[in-house]
Design a protein around this motif. Structure first.
Motif, PDB file in Angstrom:
ATOM      1  N   LEU A  53       2.345   1.996 -12.553  1.00  0.00           N
ATOM      2  CA  LEU A  53       1.846   0.847 -12.922  1.00  0.00           C
ATOM      3  C   LEU A  53       2.288  -0.335 -12.060  1.00  0.00           C
ATOM      4  O   LEU A  53       2.102  -1.577 -11.024  1.00  0.00           O
ATOM      5  CB  LEU A  53       1.569   0.569 -14.521  1.00  0.00           C
ATOM      6  N   VAL A  54       3.876  -0.461 -12.288  1.00  0.00           N
ATOM      7  CA  VAL A  54       5.058  -2.255 -11.810  1.00  0.00           C
ATOM      8  C   VAL A  54       4.994  -1.590 -10.659  1.00  0.00           C
ATOM      9  O   VAL A  54       4.514  -2.760  -9.715  1.00  0.00           O
ATOM     10  CB  VAL A  54       5.810  -1.614 -12.468  1.00  0.00           C
ATOM     11  N   VAL A  55       4.716  -0.516  -9.385  1.00  0.00           N
ATOM     12  CA  VAL A  55       5.100  -0.585  -7.867  1.00  0.00           C
ATOM     13  C   VAL A  55       3.199  -0.729  -7.638  1.00  0.00           C
ATOM     14  O   VAL A  55       3.259  -1.315  -6.798  1.00  0.00           O
ATOM     15  CB  VAL A  55       5.026   0.778  -7.814  1.00  0.00           C
ATOM     16  N   ARG A  56       2.338  -0.107  -8.428  1.00  0.00           N
ATOM     17  CA  ARG A  56       0.719  -0.980  -8.074  1.00  0.00           C
ATOM     18  C   ARG A  56       0.900  -2.943  -8.060  1.00  0.00           C
ATOM     19  O   ARG A  56      -0.027  -3.247  -7.126  1.00  0.00           O
ATOM     20  CB  ARG A  56       0.003  -0.163  -8.341  1.00  0.00           C
ATOM     21  N   LEU A  57       1.751  -3.268  -9.393  1.00  0.00           N
ATOM     22  CA  LEU A  57       1.267  -4.608  -9.691  1.00  0.00           C
ATOM     23  C   LEU A  57       2.231  -5.545  -7.893  1.00  0.00           C
ATOM     24  O   LEU A  57       2.633  -6.459  -8.663  1.00  0.00           O
ATOM     25  CB  LEU A  57       2.292  -4.518 -10.721  1.00  0.00           C
ATOM     26  N   GLY A  58       3.105  -4.758  -7.393  1.00  0.00           N
ATOM     27  CA  GLY A  58       4.382  -5.049  -6.651  1.00  0.00           C
ATOM     28  C   GLY A  58       5.865  -4.886  -7.760  1.00  0.00           C
ATOM     29  O   GLY A  58       5.768  -6.120  -6.154  1.00  0.00           O
ATOM     30  N   GLY A  59       5.760  -4.478  -8.156  1.00  0.00           N
ATOM     31  CA  GLY A  59       7.452  -4.496  -8.395  1.00  0.00           C
ATOM     32  C   GLY A  59       7.781  -3.664  -7.806  1.00  0.00           C
ATOM     33  O   GLY A  59       8.048  -2.606  -6.851  1.00  0.00           O
ATOM     34  N   LYS A  60       9.150  -4.129  -7.434  1.00  0.00           N
ATOM     35  CA  LYS A  60      10.585  -2.795  -6.784  1.00  0.00           C
ATOM     36  C   LYS A  60      11.175  -2.446  -8.121  1.00  0.00           C
ATOM     37  O   LYS A  60      11.571  -2.899  -8.893  1.00  0.00           O
ATOM     38  CB  LYS A  60      11.614  -4.102  -5.788  1.00  0.00           C
ATOM     39  N   LEU A  61      11.828  -1.092  -8.042  1.00  0.00           N
ATOM     40  CA  LEU A  61      11.951  -0.603  -9.009  1.00  0.00           C
ATOM     41  C   LEU A  61      13.933  -0.165  -8.455  1.00  0.00           C
ATOM     42  O   LEU A  61      14.173  -0.094  -7.731  1.00  0.00           O
ATOM     43  CB  LEU A  61      11.596   0.766  -9.437  1.00  0.00           C
ATOM     44  N   THR A  62      14.758  -0.705 -10.114  1.00  0.00           N
ATOM     45  CA  THR A  62      16.107   0.102  -9.294  1.00  0.00           C
ATOM     46  C   THR A  62      15.970   0.924 -10.361  1.00  0.00           C
ATOM     47  O   THR A  62      16.476   0.702 -11.750  1.00  0.00           O
ATOM     48  CB  THR A  62      16.697  -0.609  -9.384  1.00  0.00           C
TER      49      THR A  62
END
Length: 128
Positions: free
Chosen positions: A119-128
Protein backbone atom coordinates in the motif's frame (compact mmCIF):
# COMPACT_ATOMS: atom_id res chain seq x y z
CA UNK A 1 -1.74 -19.94 39.92
CA UNK A 2 0.15 -16.96 41.26
CA UNK A 3 -1.16 -13.58 40.10
CA UNK A 4 0.40 -10.24 39.26
CA UNK A 5 -0.31 -7.99 42.25
CA UNK A 6 1.12 -4.76 40.81
CA UNK A 7 2.70 -3.35 37.66
CA UNK A 8 5.81 -1.32 38.42
CA UNK A 9 6.81 1.21 35.75
CA UNK A 10 10.27 0.89 34.23
CA UNK A 11 12.84 2.68 36.38
CA UNK A 12 10.74 2.59 39.56
CA UNK A 13 11.87 -0.80 40.85
CA UNK A 14 15.29 -2.06 41.90
CA UNK A 15 17.14 -5.32 42.20
CA UNK A 16 17.37 -8.36 40.01
CA UNK A 17 14.16 -9.82 38.63
CA UNK A 18 13.35 -13.42 39.50
CA UNK A 19 12.43 -14.05 35.85
CA UNK A 20 11.82 -12.22 32.56
CA UNK A 21 9.00 -12.31 30.05
CA UNK A 22 9.73 -11.31 26.44
CA UNK A 23 6.71 -9.95 24.57
CA UNK A 24 6.23 -8.16 21.27
CA UNK A 25 4.17 -4.97 21.06
CA UNK A 26 0.87 -6.77 20.54
CA UNK A 27 1.45 -9.18 23.42
CA UNK A 28 2.35 -6.30 25.74
CA UNK A 29 -1.20 -4.93 25.44
CA UNK A 30 -3.28 -7.23 27.61
CA UNK A 31 -6.00 -7.37 30.22
CA UNK A 32 -5.88 -11.05 31.09
CA UNK A 33 -3.33 -13.69 30.13
CA UNK A 34 -1.51 -16.69 31.53
CA UNK A 35 2.18 -16.02 30.92
CA UNK A 36 5.36 -18.03 31.42
CA UNK A 37 8.72 -16.37 31.95
CA UNK A 38 11.92 -17.50 30.27
CA UNK A 39 12.92 -19.22 33.53
CA UNK A 40 9.65 -21.15 33.73
CA UNK A 41 7.67 -18.98 36.16
CA UNK A 42 3.98 -19.28 35.24
CA UNK A 43 1.70 -16.47 36.39
CA UNK A 44 -1.61 -14.78 35.67
CA UNK A 45 -1.99 -11.18 34.56
CA UNK A 46 -5.58 -10.22 35.37
CA UNK A 47 -6.33 -6.50 35.26
CA UNK A 48 -9.72 -4.74 35.27
CA UNK A 49 -8.77 -2.94 32.04
CA UNK A 50 -6.25 -3.64 29.30
CA UNK A 51 -2.78 -2.31 30.11
CA UNK A 52 0.16 -1.59 27.84
CA UNK A 53 3.31 -3.04 29.34
CA UNK A 54 6.59 -1.35 28.45
CA UNK A 55 10.12 -2.68 28.14
CA UNK A 56 11.62 -2.60 31.64
CA UNK A 57 8.34 -2.71 33.57
CA UNK A 58 8.24 -5.04 36.54
CA UNK A 59 5.35 -7.38 37.23
CA UNK A 60 5.23 -7.82 40.98
CA UNK A 61 3.74 -11.18 41.89
CA UNK A 62 1.66 -11.81 45.00
CA UNK A 63 4.70 -13.30 46.76
CA UNK A 64 6.87 -10.23 46.04
CA UNK A 65 8.93 -11.66 43.19
CA UNK A 66 9.35 -9.38 40.18
CA UNK A 67 9.15 -10.49 36.56
CA UNK A 68 10.83 -8.05 34.17
CA UNK A 69 9.05 -7.23 30.90
CA UNK A 70 11.39 -7.32 27.89
CA UNK A 71 10.24 -5.90 24.57
CA UNK A 72 10.89 -8.41 21.80
CA UNK A 73 12.91 -7.30 18.80
CA UNK A 74 10.64 -6.66 15.86
CA UNK A 75 11.36 -6.03 12.19
CA UNK A 76 10.50 -2.46 11.24
CA UNK A 77 10.14 -0.54 7.99
CA UNK A 78 11.09 3.10 7.61
CA UNK A 79 8.97 5.07 5.15
CA UNK A 80 10.09 8.12 3.20
CA UNK A 81 8.25 10.20 0.61
CA UNK A 82 9.18 12.81 -2.01
CA UNK A 83 7.67 15.61 0.08
CA UNK A 84 5.81 16.23 3.32
CA UNK A 85 2.43 16.21 1.54
CA UNK A 86 2.93 12.62 0.39
CA UNK A 87 4.26 11.60 3.81
CA UNK A 88 1.17 13.06 5.51
CA UNK A 89 -1.09 11.21 3.06
CA UNK A 90 0.69 7.93 3.85
CA UNK A 91 0.46 8.66 7.59
CA UNK A 92 -3.27 9.27 7.20
CA UNK A 93 -3.76 5.88 5.51
CA UNK A 94 -1.76 4.13 8.25
CA UNK A 95 -3.77 5.90 10.95
CA UNK A 96 -7.03 5.09 9.19
CA UNK A 97 -6.07 1.42 9.61
CA UNK A 98 -5.20 2.00 13.30
CA UNK A 99 -1.62 0.87 12.72
CA UNK A 100 0.93 1.84 15.35
CA UNK A 101 3.20 4.33 13.58
CA UNK A 102 6.27 6.10 14.88
CA UNK A 103 6.58 9.65 13.55
CA UNK A 104 10.25 10.42 12.93
CA UNK A 105 10.15 13.95 11.51
CA UNK A 106 10.79 13.32 7.81
CA UNK A 107 10.05 9.58 7.99
CA UNK A 108 7.56 7.13 9.46
CA UNK A 109 8.29 3.77 11.06
CA UNK A 110 5.97 0.74 11.19
CA UNK A 111 6.19 -2.99 11.86
CA UNK A 112 6.88 -5.15 8.81
CA UNK A 113 3.70 -6.13 7.01
CA UNK A 114 3.86 -7.02 3.32
CA UNK A 115 0.28 -5.89 2.65
CA UNK A 116 0.84 -2.46 4.21
CA UNK A 117 4.25 -2.17 2.54
CA UNK A 118 2.57 -2.71 -0.84
CA UNK A 119 0.00 0.00 0.00
CA UNK A 120 2.75 2.44 0.97
CA UNK A 121 4.63 1.82 -2.30
CA UNK A 122 1.40 2.36 -4.28
CA UNK A 123 0.96 5.66 -2.41
CA UNK A 124 4.44 6.74 -3.54
CA UNK A 125 6.39 5.86 -0.40
CA UNK A 126 9.92 4.49 -0.34
CA UNK A 127 10.72 1.67 2.08
CA UNK A 128 13.92 0.93 3.97
Amino acid sequence: MIRVADILAAGTWEGNPSDTITLDREDRHRRRAVLTGSGGTAFLLDQPNAVHLHHGDGLELEDGRIIEVVGASEDLVEIEADDMGHLVKIAWHLGNRHLPTQLMGQTLRIRRDHVIEDLVVRLGGKLT
